[in-house]
Scaffold this motif. Sequence first.
Motif, PDB file in Angstrom:
ATOM      1  N   GLU A 154      -8.580  -0.374   0.140  1.00  0.00           N
ATOM      2  CA  GLU A 154      -8.554   1.766  -0.367  1.00  0.00           C
ATOM      3  C   GLU A 154      -9.620   1.488  -1.052  1.00  0.00           C
TER       4      GLU A 154
ATOM      5  N   SER B 109       0.851  -1.068   0.214  1.00  0.00           N
ATOM      6  CA  SER B 109       0.621   0.003  -0.122  1.00  0.00           C
ATOM      7  C   SER B 109       0.768   1.398   0.145  1.00  0.00           C
TER       8      SER B 109
ATOM      9  N   ASP C   7      -3.342   3.471  -5.725  1.00  0.00           N
ATOM     10  CA  ASP C   7      -3.932   4.405  -5.045  1.00  0.00           C
ATOM     11  C   ASP C   7      -5.405   4.760  -5.155  1.00  0.00           C
TER      12      ASP C   7
ATOM     13  N   ASP D 277      -7.753   5.349  -2.941  1.00  0.00           N
ATOM     14  CA  ASP D 277      -8.330   6.217  -2.233  1.00  0.00           C
ATOM     15  C   ASP D 277      -7.925   8.179  -1.942  1.00  0.00           C
ATOM     16  N   ASN D 278      -7.645   8.328  -2.155  1.00  0.00           N
ATOM     17  CA  ASN D 278      -7.206  10.173  -2.637  1.00  0.00           C
ATOM     18  C   ASN D 278      -7.824  11.010  -3.816  1.00  0.00           C
TER      19      ASN D 278
ATOM     20  N   THR E 197     -13.046   1.946   0.369  1.00  0.00           N
ATOM     21  CA  THR E 197     -13.220   2.702   0.941  1.00  0.00           C
ATOM     22  C   THR E 197     -14.215   4.003   0.217  1.00  0.00           C
TER      23      THR E 197
END
Length: 184
Positions: A93, A33, A168, A170-171, A96
Amino acid sequence: MKKSTILTLLVIGIVLALFLTPLGYHSKVWLNSLFSFRPDIEASADQKKIPNYDWRLKDANWDFFSFERSKGKVVFINFWASWRLPCAAELEEIQTLYDDYGDQVDFYLITNEERPPVEAFMAEKKFTFPVTYLIIGDAAPVATEPVPSSYIIDKEGHIVVRADDIADWDNTKVRDLLDGLLAK
């Protein structure tokens, strides 16, 4: 004992812990991660359109359905496997994102595994996103390899994001993209 002997034993203990204990599994997921990248958004001119929505899949109950039901919607597709560490890190992620966008975006978390290991993995990780099963040999509108790989498709069927490795998700960049695609 000498300092070097103590240090050597400590290093051996850490290495063994990383490979032989649950701590090792969680450490490897965390490292995956940590080293994941933010997916690139394709420039408008470079966005390819999926050829069609004619794709058969199976849902969590092992019932067939058509990808056609997502025509005209924003779609998030992820190909994963329960036995791949990079997938485990990425799926946390994605969970989420699903929690926040699951009622607005069609999520397809697709695996080619059998149900028992997938169900055990989902229960262990407490994932609630819908599992979709790939039908091996059926034509797909996107590449199903490598695993993990992911796509975000807009309402017109353009591939806006393609990530061929752990990403990634969840940004703010991804969330702003989804918000923009949903607003169109």
